[in-house]
Design a protein around this motif. Structure first.
Motif, PDB file in Angstrom:
ATOM      1  N   MET A 185      16.712 -52.014 -54.601  1.00  0.00           N
ATOM      2  CA  MET A 185      18.024 -50.958 -53.812  1.00  0.00           C
ATOM      3  C   MET A 185      18.671 -51.469 -53.237  1.00  0.00           C
ATOM      4  N   GLU A 190      23.304 -48.913 -52.820  1.00  0.00           N
ATOM      5  CA  GLU A 190      23.559 -47.837 -53.529  1.00  0.00           C
ATOM      6  C   GLU A 190      22.327 -46.637 -53.053  1.00  0.00           C
ATOM      7  N   ALA A 201      15.364 -45.266 -67.596  1.00  0.00           N
ATOM      8  CA  ALA A 201      15.643 -45.815 -66.964  1.00  0.00           C
ATOM      9  C   ALA A 201      15.540 -45.550 -65.685  1.00  0.00           C
ATOM     10  N   GLU A 241      16.299 -41.927 -60.869  1.00  0.00           N
ATOM     11  CA  GLU A 241      16.932 -42.993 -59.676  1.00  0.00           C
ATOM     12  C   GLU A 241      18.126 -43.387 -60.317  1.00  0.00           C
ATOM     13  N   TRP A 242      17.950 -43.630 -61.268  1.00  0.00           N
ATOM     14  CA  TRP A 242      18.983 -44.178 -61.865  1.00  0.00           C
ATOM     15  C   TRP A 242      20.044 -43.627 -62.787  1.00  0.00           C
ATOM     16  N   GLN A 271      21.925 -42.221 -59.872  1.00  0.00           N
ATOM     17  CA  GLN A 271      23.063 -42.407 -59.332  1.00  0.00           C
ATOM     18  C   GLN A 271      24.341 -42.920 -60.301  1.00  0.00           C
ATOM     19  N   GLN A 272      23.979 -43.399 -62.171  1.00  0.00           N
ATOM     20  CA  GLN A 272      25.151 -42.705 -62.431  1.00  0.00           C
ATOM     21  C   GLN A 272      25.888 -41.515 -62.938  1.00  0.00           C
TER      22      GLN A 272
END
Length: 134
Positions: free
Chosen positions: A1, A5, A78, A81-82, A85-86
């Motif tokens: 990462m 991010e 995904a 965490e992904w 983030q989105q």
């Protein structure tokens, strides 16, 4: 990462959100989500829509309503965490006034389910039901 991010996920932000789900497929989730997004957009709101799980057709329909690209959220493929983030990017980078998330199939179908994603991120659920035959 990457460093930016990590900083993005460490910062907190707020944006109203609504998770639109149904007890099963074919209840009208996509039609209602796209219509709601269109109404909000027409009233000057920046709407970001997310689709839970893999889907090819629904995101194309949802983009017409929101006038913005639709991102798919999937805890299994995904990761948490992904997905986090989105959602963060929707608020910070895209300046969303509201986030709509459309569930997949039924609210509790699959592992993880739409309900799992809504609970994980504290998004209230609006249940859509086709009650014509009731």
């Amino acid at each position: 990462m990457e460093k930016h991010e990590q900083a993005a996920t460490a910062s907190a932000c707020y944006c109203p959100a609504l998770f639109l789900a149904a007890p099963a497929s074919g209840q009208g989730k996509t039609t209602i989500t796209a219509s709601l997004a269109h109404l909000l957009h027409r009233n000057g709101k920046t709407v970001r829509i997310f689709k839970f799980g893999p889907d090819y057709l629904d995101p194309q329909i949802l983009e017409k309503g929101s006038k913005t690209p639709v991102v798919q959220l999937d805890l299994w493929m995904a990761g948490e965490e992904w997905c986090r983030q989105q959602l963060y990017r929707a608020v910070v980078e895209y300046k969303a006034d509201i986030i709509l998330v459309e569930g997949a199939m039924g609210l509790f179908d699959g592992t993880p389910s739409s309900a799992d994603l809504a609970a994980k991120f504290g998004i209230p659920v609006a249940l859509i039901m086709d009650v014509r035959a009731m």
